[in-house]
Design an enzyme around this catalytic site. Structure first.
Site, PDB file in Angstrom:
ATOM      1  N   ASN A 156      -1.285   2.241   5.792  1.00 30.79           N
ATOM      2  CA  ASN A 156      -0.470   1.166   5.228  1.00 30.79           C
ATOM      3  C   ASN A 156       0.042   0.329   6.390  1.00 30.79           C
ATOM      4  O   ASN A 156       0.624   0.877   7.320  1.00 30.79           O
ATOM      5  CB  ASN A 156       0.693   1.785   4.432  1.00 30.79           C
ATOM      6  CG  ASN A 156       1.807   0.793   4.114  1.00 30.79           C
ATOM      7  OD1 ASN A 156       2.966   1.158   4.070  1.00 30.79           O
ATOM      8  ND2 ASN A 156       1.476  -0.444   3.889  1.00 30.79           N
ATOM      9  N   GLY A 157      -0.188  -0.972   6.341  1.00 30.24           N
ATOM     10  CA  GLY A 157       0.266  -1.843   7.429  1.00 30.24           C
ATOM     11  C   GLY A 157      -0.836  -2.808   7.805  1.00 30.24           C
ATOM     12  O   GLY A 157      -1.805  -2.981   7.061  1.00 30.24           O
ATOM     13  N   CYS A 203       0.843  -1.179   0.000  1.00 30.41           N
ATOM     14  CA  CYS A 203       0.000   0.000   0.000  1.00 30.41           C
ATOM     15  C   CYS A 203       0.887   1.242   0.000  1.00 30.41           C
ATOM     16  O   CYS A 203       1.975   1.251   0.570  1.00 30.41           O
ATOM     17  CB  CYS A 203      -0.944   0.099   1.186  1.00 30.41           C
ATOM     18  SG  CYS A 203      -2.066  -1.275   1.330  1.00 30.41           S
ATOM     19  N   ARG A 216       3.555  -0.092  -5.018  1.00 27.90           N
ATOM     20  CA  ARG A 216       3.364  -0.665  -3.690  1.00 27.90           C
ATOM     21  C   ARG A 216       2.053  -1.440  -3.560  1.00 27.90           C
ATOM     22  O   ARG A 216       1.782  -2.053  -2.528  1.00 27.90           O
ATOM     23  CB  ARG A 216       3.398   0.437  -2.632  1.00 27.90           C
ATOM     24  CG  ARG A 216       4.686   1.241  -2.626  1.00 27.90           C
ATOM     25  CD  ARG A 216       4.627   2.319  -1.593  1.00 27.90           C
ATOM     26  NE  ARG A 216       4.574   1.763  -0.267  1.00 27.90           N
ATOM     27  CZ  ARG A 216       5.629   1.412   0.452  1.00 27.90           C
ATOM     28  NH1 ARG A 216       6.837   1.567  -0.046  1.00 27.90           N
ATOM     29  NH2 ARG A 216       5.503   0.901   1.659  1.00 27.90           N
ATOM     30  N   GLU A 218       6.979 -14.361 -12.185  1.00 30.43           N
ATOM     31  CA  GLU A 218       6.282 -13.204 -11.620  1.00 30.43           C
ATOM     32  C   GLU A 218       5.715 -12.265 -12.682  1.00 30.43           C
ATOM     33  O   GLU A 218       4.702 -11.624 -12.444  1.00 30.43           O
ATOM     34  CB  GLU A 218       7.118 -12.453 -10.584  1.00 30.43           C
ATOM     35  CG  GLU A 218       8.287 -11.682 -11.090  1.00 30.43           C
ATOM     36  CD  GLU A 218       9.027 -10.953  -9.966  1.00 30.43           C
ATOM     37  OE1 GLU A 218       8.420 -10.549  -8.977  1.00 30.43           O
ATOM     38  OE2 GLU A 218      10.254 -10.783 -10.112  1.00 30.43           O
ATOM     39  N   TRP A 274      -2.808  -2.645  -1.621  1.00 26.26           N
ATOM     40  CA  TRP A 274      -2.550  -4.068  -1.838  1.00 26.26           C
ATOM     41  C   TRP A 274      -3.320  -4.770  -0.736  1.00 26.26           C
ATOM     42  O   TRP A 274      -2.995  -4.644   0.441  1.00 26.26           O
ATOM     43  CB  TRP A 274      -1.053  -4.358  -1.727  1.00 26.26           C
ATOM     44  CG  TRP A 274      -0.700  -5.760  -2.121  1.00 26.26           C
ATOM     45  CD1 TRP A 274      -0.464  -6.216  -3.380  1.00 26.26           C
ATOM     46  CD2 TRP A 274      -0.554  -6.887  -1.253  1.00 26.26           C
ATOM     47  NE1 TRP A 274      -0.182  -7.563  -3.349  1.00 26.26           N
ATOM     48  CE2 TRP A 274      -0.234  -7.997  -2.054  1.00 26.26           C
ATOM     49  CE3 TRP A 274      -0.672  -7.081   0.118  1.00 26.26           C
ATOM     50  CZ2 TRP A 274      -0.029  -9.272  -1.539  1.00 26.26           C
ATOM     51  CZ3 TRP A 274      -0.470  -8.345   0.644  1.00 26.26           C
ATOM     52  CH2 TRP A 274      -0.144  -9.426  -0.187  1.00 26.26           C
ATOM     53  N   LYS A 294      11.937 -14.534 -12.090  1.00 28.28           N
ATOM     54  CA  LYS A 294      11.645 -13.398 -12.982  1.00 28.28           C
ATOM     55  C   LYS A 294      10.554 -13.786 -13.967  1.00 28.28           C
ATOM     56  O   LYS A 294       9.641 -13.032 -14.237  1.00 28.28           O
ATOM     57  CB  LYS A 294      12.942 -13.038 -13.726  1.00 28.28           C
ATOM     58  CG  LYS A 294      13.249 -11.617 -13.969  1.00 28.28           C
ATOM     59  CD  LYS A 294      13.666 -10.766 -12.811  1.00 28.28           C
ATOM     60  CE  LYS A 294      12.916 -10.872 -11.560  1.00 28.28           C
ATOM     61  NZ  LYS A 294      13.529 -10.400 -10.364  1.00 28.28           N
ATOM     62  N   LYS A 311       5.667  -4.098  -4.885  1.00 33.12           N
ATOM     63  CA  LYS A 311       7.120  -3.935  -4.885  1.00 33.12           C
ATOM     64  C   LYS A 311       7.716  -4.187  -3.511  1.00 33.12           C
ATOM     65  O   LYS A 311       8.748  -4.828  -3.373  1.00 33.12           O
ATOM     66  CB  LYS A 311       7.455  -2.522  -5.363  1.00 33.12           C
ATOM     67  CG  LYS A 311       8.938  -2.213  -5.434  1.00 33.12           C
ATOM     68  CD  LYS A 311       9.578  -2.916  -6.591  1.00 33.12           C
ATOM     69  CE  LYS A 311      11.054  -2.643  -6.706  1.00 33.12           C
ATOM     70  NZ  LYS A 311      11.704  -3.695  -7.518  1.00 33.12           N
ATOM     71  N   GLU A 371      16.805 -17.303  -9.857  1.00 33.23           N
ATOM     72  CA  GLU A 371      16.387 -15.931 -10.169  1.00 33.23           C
ATOM     73  C   GLU A 371      15.725 -15.866 -11.550  1.00 33.23           C
ATOM     74  O   GLU A 371      14.725 -15.168 -11.733  1.00 33.23           O
ATOM     75  CB  GLU A 371      17.599 -14.993 -10.067  1.00 33.23           C
ATOM     76  CG  GLU A 371      17.364 -13.552 -10.468  1.00 33.23           C
ATOM     77  CD  GLU A 371      16.250 -12.846  -9.689  1.00 33.23           C
ATOM     78  OE1 GLU A 371      15.750 -13.362  -8.678  1.00 33.23           O
ATOM     79  OE2 GLU A 371      15.849 -11.750 -10.135  1.00 33.23           O
ATOM     80  N   HIS A 405      17.000 -36.106  -9.458  1.00 30.03           N
ATOM     81  CA  HIS A 405      16.329 -36.469  -8.207  1.00 30.03           C
ATOM     82  C   HIS A 405      14.868 -36.048  -8.206  1.00 30.03           C
ATOM     83  O   HIS A 405      14.283 -35.853  -7.155  1.00 30.03           O
ATOM     84  CB  HIS A 405      17.079 -35.861  -7.018  1.00 30.03           C
ATOM     85  CG  HIS A 405      18.500 -36.317  -6.955  1.00 30.03           C
ATOM     86  ND1 HIS A 405      18.864 -37.547  -6.465  1.00 30.03           N
ATOM     87  CD2 HIS A 405      19.642 -35.731  -7.397  1.00 30.03           C
ATOM     88  CE1 HIS A 405      20.171 -37.698  -6.578  1.00 30.03           C
ATOM     89  NE2 HIS A 405      20.672 -36.592  -7.147  1.00 30.03           N
TER      90      HIS A 405
HETATM   91  O1  M6R Z   1      12.774  -4.990  -1.130  1.00 30.76           O
HETATM   92  P1  M6R Z   1      13.334  -6.363  -0.985  1.00 30.76           P
HETATM   93  O2  M6R Z   1      14.590  -6.560  -1.740  1.00 30.76           O
HETATM   94  O3  M6R Z   1      13.506  -6.782   0.464  1.00 30.76           O
HETATM   95  O4  M6R Z   1      12.240  -7.307  -1.613  1.00 30.76           O
HETATM   96  C1  M6R Z   1      12.374  -8.695  -1.574  1.00 30.76           C
HETATM   97  C2  M6R Z   1      11.408  -9.354  -2.524  1.00 30.76           C
HETATM   98  O5  M6R Z   1      10.096  -9.017  -2.198  1.00 30.76           O
HETATM   99  C3  M6R Z   1      11.669  -8.955  -3.984  1.00 30.76           C
HETATM  100  O6  M6R Z   1      12.973  -9.225  -4.366  1.00 30.76           O
HETATM  101  C4  M6R Z   1      10.703  -9.700  -4.928  1.00 30.76           C
HETATM  102  O7  M6R Z   1      10.970 -11.065  -4.909  1.00 30.76           O
HETATM  103  C5  M6R Z   1      10.788  -9.122  -6.343  1.00 30.76           C
HETATM  104  N1  M6R Z   1       9.490  -8.881  -6.853  1.00 30.76           N
HETATM  105  C6  M6R Z   1      11.452 -10.037  -7.297  1.00 30.76           C
HETATM  106  O8  M6R Z   1      11.543  -9.484  -8.567  1.00 30.76           O
END
Ligand code: M6R
Length: 656
Positions: free
Chosen positions: A100-101, A2, A27, A534, A74, A531, A651, A527, A550
């Site tokens: 927010n929270g 948020c 956010r 998501e 969010w 990517k 984010k 990673e 395995h």
């Molecule tokens: O702000 P942060 O680096 O702590 O965030 C961690 C994850 O939420 C963040 O890397 C998330 O996995 C990304 N969307 C990946 O692209």
């Protein structure tokens, strides 16, 4: 999660709030709303869905006022519909709030308030706060807000306005980020700097349990017992242009392309002669010398950087290094030795709830805490014993790209820095390592020039699976091949399948990706898969290639695409063996290989090849990251996915 924003001044607050919300949309984007007050009259507008829906609505039914608050959500408590959107009103609509929270004790507070006659409109946890303020208000808004937040458990960043105080905006924070922007004859609040950067560079970072009272000409700060406190304003050095798209269609592709420059910036700042320098890293050499084990903690992409960090630090420091996701670490019975364990928390935002909680837990147990953070002044940065900023500039796209390679680079530098202190990295080795690192920005630029080749692979992939899917939907292989264009084949198949077949909804469900890598590129595989999933919603798994036998090998037939990260390295031959095993099972292979590798191009190994420039294996994750980011990006664009704001994500994950 948020984003909140607030304005008090002489201008119409609404365009400023909307502008701020557009830079906070990363956010959360489940719903959005604003409230503004004009001549003591509160007016509100909120809508489910993205900010543009609210913007359309405001065009038809404008709202105005020289004081206002806004929110982009969010959803945590209550589905993302209009009623649950913020702002939220009190019973008599004389107080309005954005939050927010998460209010953890909202249930008991709600029950109590309901018994006392308060009428709730939404299912959110937030609404209890505004009713609580209404209940506790005795003519002084600051007092009412302080009294209310003293009863709250959980996390909050709040913005509150009231018809009883048409010239006052009250803000408060605990465990959710909030800044105050100090202007001339106007003041602001926001969850993050980019929201107000167009208007002011002077900000105050609120700490936990601090309350700000904003009028047009003044910002007064208090603790939750209403005692005044003093804080310095900080000047933001970067400009708003770095938080804009600069002609790129998406933030993600802009940020991918920024990586060579980010690396240059890091190396320019951190390398002085043959030395790595971390200015203002407040952990003394004496303290660092006592360390005998290191624990890395992070989430998501930052965790993958941390995992690679383990390989890097192990090699350079010869110390036991452990790495864990924050959500696991915080609840484990961790082994921390006071003054001997160094915790390295990694976070782009510096606000990730689980990472912050892990940091606090580790600190409580006596660990020395260093952080690798991107957002200056964030909670994690401020609460660590020492912070190393990644200097990547604002990262707006939800999918992390430049922050990842900046985190990796920081691990290489930290390894060299600590290695000098521990005597495991000599002068000669430092020179060699820094020499290799210095080549990376140029090699990245070279690699990005080849982006069209990656796009071609992405297009071929989409084309191939459009045919396959059309074929599946038709249950009549031959019929669809009469179309020259796979899109037309697909459209035809869809049409036929519309009534009787629901498979289209599961598009690509049957065609997963498998990413395989070894050694330093095992984290690259994880990673790459993250990517892709998501931003394209295609299921993707990352595996250590040696683990394939395995379990994951059972997935292999002609449908999945297996991305094999196979640069020239000590484990190259091992990767080739894995590829052979995949090919023997009709697997489709995309190899990420070193330029000039003729072997891997042979049909017996690869259907597709993406090249990276030659580089020492140890540093190869920095180059491997780029084509994998591009591949996900181009597939997402090809599938018309919302690249910068993928569904269900935000984010910065500031709730557990
Ligand atoms: O702000 P942060 O680096 O702590 O965030 C961690 C994850 O939420 C963040 O890397 C998330 O996995 C990304 N969307 C990946 O692209």
């Amino acid at each position: 999660m948020c984003g909140i924003v607030g304005y008090i001044g002489k201008k119409n607050a609404v365009p400023i709030l909307m502008d701020g919300l557009s830079s906070l949309e990363y956010r959360g984007y489940d719903s959005a709303g604003i409230a503004a007050m004009d001549k003591g009259q509160l007016c509100m507008s909120k809508r489910a869905g993205k900010l543009k829906i609210l913007a359309e609505c405001l065009k038809k039914n404008p709202v105005k006022g020289a004081i206002g608050i806004g929110h982009t959500r969010w959803a945590t408590h209550g589905e993302p519909n209009e009623i649950n959107s913020h702002p939220h009103y009190s019973c008599k609509s004389d107080f309005v709030i954005v939050h927010n929270g998460i209010i953890e004790n909202h249930h008991e507070l709600r029950e109590k308030l309901k018994k006392e006659g308060h009428k709730f409109r939404s299912q959110t946890d937030t609404e209890v706060v505004v009713h609580l303020i209404e209940k506790l208000y005795k003519g002084n808004l600051l007092k009412a807000v302080c009294a209310a937040i003293r009863q709250l458990h959980g996390s909050f960043a709040l913005g509150v306005i009231s018809t009883h105080h048409p010239d006052m905006l009250v803000a408060a924070r605990k465990d959710s980020p909030l800044i105050v922007g100090v202007g001339k004859g106007e003041n602001y609040i926001a969850s993050d700097v980019p929201a107000i950067l167009k208007y002011t560079r002077e900000v105050i970072y609120l700490d936990n349990n601090e309350v700000a009272v904003l009028t047009r000409d003044k910002v007064a700060l208090y603790n939750t017992k209403e005692a005044p406190i003093k804080k310095k304003t900080a000047k933001i050095k970067w400009d708003s242009a770095s938080a804009e798209k600069a002609g790129y269609p998406h933030f993600m592709i802009k940020e991918i392309n920024e990586q060579p420059q980010v690396l240059k910036t890091i190396l320019n700042h951190r390398i002085k002669g043959n030395r790595v320098v971390f200015e203002k890293f407040n952990i003394s050499e004496a303290k660092l010398k006592k360390i005998n084990n290191i624990q890395i903690v992070a989430c998501g992409t930052a965790y993958h950087a941390g995992l690679c960090g383990k390989y890097i630090l192990e090699k350079l420091l010869r110390l036991p290094i452990n790495v864990d996701t924050s959500s696991e670490f915080r609840y484990r019975d961790q082994i921390i030795t006071k003054g001997r364990t160094l915790i390295i928390v990694v976070s782009q935002s510096g606000e990730t709830a689980d990472t912050l909680a892990s940091l606090r837990e580790a600190k409580k147990k006596g660990a020395v805490v260093a952080s690798i953070c991107n957002v200056v002044g964030s909670s994690i940065a401020r609460e660590s014993d020492g912070v190393i900023y990644t200097l990547a500039g604002p990262e707006i796209a939800v999918a992390s790209t430049k922050a990842y390679t900046a985190q990796l680079t920081t691990f290489y530098l930290l390894g060299i820095y600590l290695g000098r202190i521990y005597g495991t990295v000599s002068d000669k080795a430092t020179k060699k390592l820094l020499g290799e690192l210095a080549k990376v920005p140029g090699l990245m630029t070279q690699s990005l020039k080849e982006h069209k080749k990656v796009k071609k692979v992405a297009d071929q992939y989409i084309r191939r699976y459009d045919y396959r899917l059309a074929e599946q939907l038709m249950f009549l292989g031959d019929e669809i091949w009469r179309f020259k264009d796979p899109k037309k084949a697909l459209a035809f198949a869809q049409q036929c399948a519309k009534k009787s077949h629901s498979a289209y909804g599961k598009r690509f469900g049957d065609f997963p990706f498998l990413y395989l890598g070894r050694n330093v590129n095992y984290p690259s595989a994880l990673e790459g898969a993250l990517k892709l999933k998501e931003i394209t919603y295609i299921s993707a798994e990352g595996y250590a290639a040696g683990e394939m036998k395995h379990g994951p090998i059972a997935l292999i037939d002609e449908f999945p695409l297996v991305v094999c990260i196979t640069p020239q390295s000590a484990v190259y031959e091992k990767m080739l063996s894995n590829i052979k095993e995949i090919r023997a099972r009709k697997g489709v292979v995309l190899s990420v290989a070193t330029e000039g590798d003729k072997e891997i191009r042979k049909k017996e190994y690869s259907d597709y090849v993406i090249e990276i420039p030659k580089i020492d294996e140890f540093f190869s994750p920095l180059l491997v990251a780029l084509p994998l980011q591009l591949l996900s990006y181009y597939i997402a664009v090809g599938l018309k996915c919302d690249v910068d704001q993928p569904r269900n994500l935000a984010k910065s994950v500031t709730v557990e």
